[in-house]
Design a protein around this motif. Structure first.
Motif, PDB file in Angstrom:
ATOM      1  N   ALA A 108       0.829  -1.210   0.000  1.00  0.00           N
ATOM      2  CA  ALA A 108       0.000   0.000   0.000  1.00  0.00           C
ATOM      3  C   ALA A 108       0.856   1.248   0.000  1.00  0.00           C
ATOM      4  N   VAL A 109       1.943   1.241   0.748  1.00  0.00           N
ATOM      5  CA  VAL A 109       2.826   2.412   0.829  1.00  0.00           C
ATOM      6  C   VAL A 109       3.414   2.736  -0.541  1.00  0.00           C
ATOM      7  N   TYR A 110       3.749   1.727  -1.319  1.00  0.00           N
ATOM      8  CA  TYR A 110       4.343   1.967  -2.628  1.00  0.00           C
ATOM      9  C   TYR A 110       3.341   2.472  -3.663  1.00  0.00           C
ATOM     10  N   GLN A 111       2.098   2.610  -3.273  1.00  0.00           N
ATOM     11  CA  GLN A 111       1.092   3.236  -4.131  1.00  0.00           C
ATOM     12  C   GLN A 111       0.912   4.712  -3.771  1.00  0.00           C
ATOM     13  N   LEU A 112       1.616   5.165  -2.746  1.00  0.00           N
ATOM     14  CA  LEU A 112       1.482   6.536  -2.252  1.00  0.00           C
ATOM     15  C   LEU A 112       2.670   7.381  -2.695  1.00  0.00           C
ATOM     16  N   SER A 113       2.889   8.466  -2.016  1.00  0.00           N
ATOM     17  CA  SER A 113       3.921   9.432  -2.419  1.00  0.00           C
ATOM     18  C   SER A 113       5.331   8.880  -2.213  1.00  0.00           C
ATOM     19  N   PRO A 114       6.327   9.495  -2.878  1.00  0.00           N
ATOM     20  CA  PRO A 114       7.714   9.069  -2.670  1.00  0.00           C
ATOM     21  C   PRO A 114       8.162   9.197  -1.213  1.00  0.00           C
ATOM     22  N   TRP A 115       7.636  10.189  -0.495  1.00  0.00           N
ATOM     23  CA  TRP A 115       7.999  10.334   0.920  1.00  0.00           C
ATOM     24  C   TRP A 115       7.572   9.108   1.720  1.00  0.00           C
ATOM     25  N   ALA A 116       6.380   8.623   1.441  1.00  0.00           N
ATOM     26  CA  ALA A 116       5.904   7.418   2.125  1.00  0.00           C
ATOM     27  C   ALA A 116       6.792   6.223   1.787  1.00  0.00           C
ATOM     28  N   GLN A 117       7.240   6.155   0.539  1.00  0.00           N
ATOM     29  CA  GLN A 117       8.103   5.062   0.115  1.00  0.00           C
ATOM     30  C   GLN A 117       9.470   5.109   0.797  1.00  0.00           C
ATOM     31  N   TYR A 118       9.957   6.298   1.066  1.00  0.00           N
ATOM     32  CA  TYR A 118      11.250   6.436   1.746  1.00  0.00           C
ATOM     33  C   TYR A 118      11.151   6.171   3.241  1.00  0.00           C
ATOM     34  N   LEU A 119      10.029   6.548   3.836  1.00  0.00           N
ATOM     35  CA  LEU A 119       9.925   6.530   5.305  1.00  0.00           C
ATOM     36  C   LEU A 119       9.242   5.289   5.884  1.00  0.00           C
ATOM     37  N   TRP A 120       8.762   4.357   5.047  1.00  0.00           N
ATOM     38  CA  TRP A 120       8.049   3.215   5.602  1.00  0.00           C
ATOM     39  C   TRP A 120       8.893   2.378   6.560  1.00  0.00           C
ATOM     40  N   PRO A 121      10.223   2.226   6.367  1.00  0.00           N
ATOM     41  CA  PRO A 121      10.972   1.432   7.347  1.00  0.00           C
ATOM     42  C   PRO A 121      10.946   2.040   8.751  1.00  0.00           C
ATOM     43  N   VAL A 122      10.904   3.363   8.825  1.00  0.00           N
ATOM     44  CA  VAL A 122      10.845   4.026  10.134  1.00  0.00           C
ATOM     45  C   VAL A 122       9.523   3.697  10.819  1.00  0.00           C
ATOM     46  N   ALA A 123       8.437   3.815  10.081  1.00  0.00           N
ATOM     47  CA  ALA A 123       7.120   3.514  10.651  1.00  0.00           C
ATOM     48  C   ALA A 123       7.035   2.062  11.107  1.00  0.00           C
ATOM     49  N   LEU A 124       7.542   1.155  10.288  1.00  0.00           N
ATOM     50  CA  LEU A 124       7.501  -0.261  10.645  1.00  0.00           C
ATOM     51  C   LEU A 124       8.380  -0.555  11.858  1.00  0.00           C
ATOM     52  N   ALA A 125       9.539   0.082  11.938  1.00  0.00           N
ATOM     53  CA  ALA A 125      10.421  -0.125  13.098  1.00  0.00           C
ATOM     54  C   ALA A 125       9.755   0.349  14.381  1.00  0.00           C
ATOM     55  N   VAL A 126       9.060   1.467  14.327  1.00  0.00           N
ATOM     56  CA  VAL A 126       8.388   1.995  15.523  1.00  0.00           C
ATOM     57  C   VAL A 126       7.329   1.019  16.019  1.00  0.00           C
ATOM     58  N   VAL A 127       6.485   0.509  15.119  1.00  0.00           N
ATOM     59  CA  VAL A 127       5.413  -0.380  15.565  1.00  0.00           C
ATOM     60  C   VAL A 127       5.929  -1.746  16.003  1.00  0.00           C
ATOM     61  N   VAL A 128       7.042  -2.200  15.430  1.00  0.00           N
ATOM     62  CA  VAL A 128       7.583  -3.510  15.811  1.00  0.00           C
ATOM     63  C   VAL A 128       8.327  -3.443  17.138  1.00  0.00           C
ATOM     64  N   PHE A 129       9.069  -2.366  17.375  1.00  0.00           N
ATOM     65  CA  PHE A 129       9.881  -2.286  18.589  1.00  0.00           C
ATOM     66  C   PHE A 129       9.183  -1.622  19.758  1.00  0.00           C
ATOM     67  N   TYR A 130       7.957  -1.173  19.593  1.00  0.00           N
ATOM     68  CA  TYR A 130       7.213  -0.553  20.689  1.00  0.00           C
ATOM     69  C   TYR A 130       7.099  -1.449  21.923  1.00  0.00           C
ATOM     70  N   PRO A 131       6.856  -2.753  21.795  1.00  0.00           N
ATOM     71  CA  PRO A 131       6.748  -3.583  23.001  1.00  0.00           C
ATOM     72  C   PRO A 131       7.987  -3.513  23.896  1.00  0.00           C
ATOM     73  N   TYR A 132       9.150  -3.316  23.308  1.00  0.00           N
ATOM     74  CA  TYR A 132      10.360  -3.201  24.120  1.00  0.00           C
ATOM     75  C   TYR A 132      10.409  -1.859  24.842  1.00  0.00           C
ATOM     76  N   LEU A 133       9.876  -0.815  24.229  1.00  0.00           N
ATOM     77  CA  LEU A 133       9.906   0.510  24.832  1.00  0.00           C
ATOM     78  C   LEU A 133       9.004   0.614  26.053  1.00  0.00           C
ATOM     79  N   LYS A 134       7.894  -0.105  26.061  1.00  0.00           N
ATOM     80  CA  LYS A 134       6.955  -0.005  27.183  1.00  0.00           C
ATOM     81  C   LYS A 134       7.420  -0.786  28.425  1.00  0.00           C
ATOM     82  N   ARG A 135       8.504  -1.500  28.311  1.00  0.00           N
ATOM     83  CA  ARG A 135       9.008  -2.258  29.470  1.00  0.00           C
ATOM     84  C   ARG A 135       9.803  -1.407  30.430  1.00  0.00           C
ATOM     85  N   TYR A 136      10.188  -0.228  30.012  1.00  0.00           N
ATOM     86  CA  TYR A 136      11.053   0.598  30.861  1.00  0.00           C
ATOM     87  C   TYR A 136      10.342   1.789  31.410  1.00  0.00           C
TER      88      TYR A 136
END
Length: 191
Positions: free
Chosen positions: A163-191
């Protein structure tokens, strides 16, 4: 009529009713996500005509796993997150966006949230198993296996990236950041 404990007579003890769709129900009728019957390596027991028709039982089992996955990640809560994505979309588009962009944003948001919730369930599965409040969740209760949860998570990640690759170039560049935030959030809430 009340029992001496103050509860209704029918609910004076923890009665296990007949299993419905492989789940046992407590006296209050609420599913406790405990497998009622098991066969083999965590698979639910299939009996009767369903056992004789292997393709249908596999389809039913796959559908049941998809339902368990959507319950596990609280897919209905994605609806609550969508207005934030839509508000941002209206601000970025400076008005009414095209229907195709609206659709791709919806798929990207649901995909990202699904990856985040599924990652949370996978990462916290051992903690959830030790906590009485969360021990009945699908992964600790054995209704879903880790590899099944990983498969569903990978499919959701694919939906998000597609879906991201159907959107703007900015979305295509920044999707790894968004995915990293949602995947690593469980570790952040432990502290």
């Amino acid at each position: 009529m009340a029992h001496e404990s103050g509860r209704p007579a029918a609910a004076s003890h923890w009665l296990r009713e007949a299993p419905v769709d492989g789940l046992a129900k407590d006296h209050d009728g609420l599913d406790r996500c405990e497998p009622a019957r098991r066969r083999g390596r965590g698979a639910l027991d299939v009996s009767g005509a369903a056992a004789s028709s292997a393709p249908w039982s596999r389809l039913r089992s796959g559908w049941r796993k998809a339902v368990f996955f959507s319950e596990s990640i609280k897919i209905e809560h994605s609806v609550l997150a969508l207005p934030f994505a839509y508000l941002t979309l209206f601000l970025v588009e400076d008005g009414l966006p095209r229907a195709s962009i609206f659709g791709w944003i919806t798929l990207a948001m649901v995909g990202a949230r699904t990856v985040g919730m599924a990652s949370n369930r996978i990462i916290d599965a051992e903690i959830d198993a030790r906590n009485p409040r969360t021990a009945a969740r699908h992964l600790p209760a054995g209704l879903l296996r880790h590899r099944e949860m990983l498969l569903f998570t990978a499919l959701a990640a694919g939906l998000f990236v597609g879906a991201v690759y159907q959107l703007s170039p900015w979305a295509q560049y920044l999707w790894p950041v968004a995915l990293a935030v949602v995947v690593f959030y469980p570790y952040l809430k432990r502290y």
